[in-house]
Write an enzyme that holds these catalytic residues in place. Structure first.
Site, PDB file in Angstrom:
ATOM      1  CB  SER A 145      -0.880  -0.004   1.259  1.00 39.13           C
ATOM      2  OG  SER A 145      -1.422   1.286   1.502  1.00 39.13           O
ATOM      3  CE1 TYR A 158      -3.698   0.033   3.969  1.00 35.81           C
ATOM      4  CE2 TYR A 158      -5.330  -1.592   4.621  1.00 35.81           C
ATOM      5  CZ  TYR A 158      -4.608  -0.953   3.635  1.00 35.81           C
ATOM      6  OH  TYR A 158      -4.781  -1.304   2.320  1.00 35.81           O
TER       7      TYR A 158
HETATM    8  C1  GCO Z   1      -7.087   5.283   4.069  1.00 39.96           C
HETATM    9  C2  GCO Z   1      -7.199   4.240   3.001  1.00 39.96           C
HETATM   10  C3  GCO Z   1      -5.830   3.784   2.508  1.00 39.96           C
HETATM   11  C4  GCO Z   1      -6.080   3.025   1.216  1.00 39.96           C
HETATM   12  C5  GCO Z   1      -4.888   2.607   0.464  1.00 39.96           C
HETATM   13  C6  GCO Z   1      -3.963   3.713   0.125  1.00 39.96           C
HETATM   14  O1  GCO Z   1      -7.855   5.240   5.023  1.00 39.96           O
HETATM   15  O2  GCO Z   1      -6.216   6.162   3.890  1.00 39.96           O
HETATM   16  O3  GCO Z   1      -7.940   3.108   3.457  1.00 39.96           O
HETATM   17  O4  GCO Z   1      -5.203   3.002   3.484  1.00 39.96           O
HETATM   18  O5  GCO Z   1      -6.857   1.890   1.483  1.00 39.96           O
HETATM   19  O6  GCO Z   1      -4.213   1.587   1.165  1.00 39.96           O
HETATM   20  O7  GCO Z   1      -2.809   3.124  -0.411  1.00 39.96           O
END
Ligand code: GCO
Length: 254
Positions: A145, A158
């Protein structure tokens, strides 16, 4: 496509492909000639995804299993390889999001994000790579990501998971290159999917993102397919441990 980009008769497993970017990449790889195994935990959603691709005469099957359950992972991979033949390419796409500033995040929620987005990729890869090592051939693509390199307010768990996945991609590449297995990553920027729809619906975020992105727009999920084909084929035979950012230029700009 020529031999460099040939995917005919390749078996490709895409985890978390009942929807979102995984579904789009699975469709694109099937359109490029691969036999694609779709995966997801939600059997109904997976069935619907497989049906819609079969309606387009694409060669796909659905195998539901939870990437966090090692017993299910192991038995599912044995079944796939028995029924369909060796898995030539593994796309570790399955992932979840849980937004919130870190001081408010519960441990159970943090753990779930790490377990699904990072540990799940390790578990599936560990069991698929056994056959690839025996065959001295294979491809693993980890869907990282923009958050593998950049943070964003409330996306801490994340980012931690996807940052780890970028490093796990390098670690896998180093361990398995000797077996002619290439491991690389694709790092999507902002694409409109179920996960990001709330952001796209937020006028302020939408305006900010378009300004922050040199291409001044969200990505279209089909714009990931070309990189997925490249990393799945002979064209990337000497590419190891690279993470390709498909982000409209965000990573190139301050
Ligand atoms: C957020 C998004 C990101 C995207 C993506 C960007 O809340 O900023 O969910 O995490 O999903 O991964 O690369």
């Amino acid at each position: 496509m020529g031999p460099l980009f040939d995917l005919n008769s390749r078996v490709i497993l895409v985890t978390g492909s009942g929807g979102g970017l995984g579904y789009t990449m699975a469709k694109g790889l099937a359109q490029a000639g691969a036999f694609v195994v779709l995966n997801g935990r939600n059997e109904e959603k997976l069935e619907a995804a497989v049906k819609s691709l079969k309606n387009e005469n694409l060669t796909v099957v659905g195998v539901p299993f939870d990437i966090n359950d090692e017993k299910q992972v192991k038995s599912s991979i044995v079944k796939i390889e028995k029924d369909l033949g060796p898995i030539d390419v593994l796309v570790n796409n399955a992932g979840i999001q849980h937004r919130g500033s870190l001081e408010t995040i519960e441990k159970k929620d943090f753990d779930k994000v790490i377990e699904t987005n990072l540990t799940g990729a390790f578990l599936v890869s560990k069991h698929v790579v056994q056959g690839m090592i025996k065959r001295q051939k294979g491809k693993v693509i980890n869907i990282c990501s923009l958050m593998s390199s950049l943070g964003r307010y409330t996306v801490g768990p994340y980012a931690a998971a996807k940052g780890g996945l970028a490093m796990l991609t390098k670690a896998m590449a180093v361990d398995w290159a000797q077996y002619n297995i290439q491991v690389n990553g694709i790092a999507p920027g902002y694409f409109i999917t179920e996960m990001t729809q709330p952001l796209a619906d937020d006028q302020e975020f939408d305006t900010w993102l378009k300004k922050r992105t040199p291409a001044n727009r969200w990505g279209d999920p089909t714009e990931l397919i070309g990189t997925a084909i490249y990393l799945s084929t002979q064209a990337s035979a000497f590419v190891n441990g690279q993470v390709i950012y498909v982000d409209g230029g965000i990573m190139a700009s301050i």
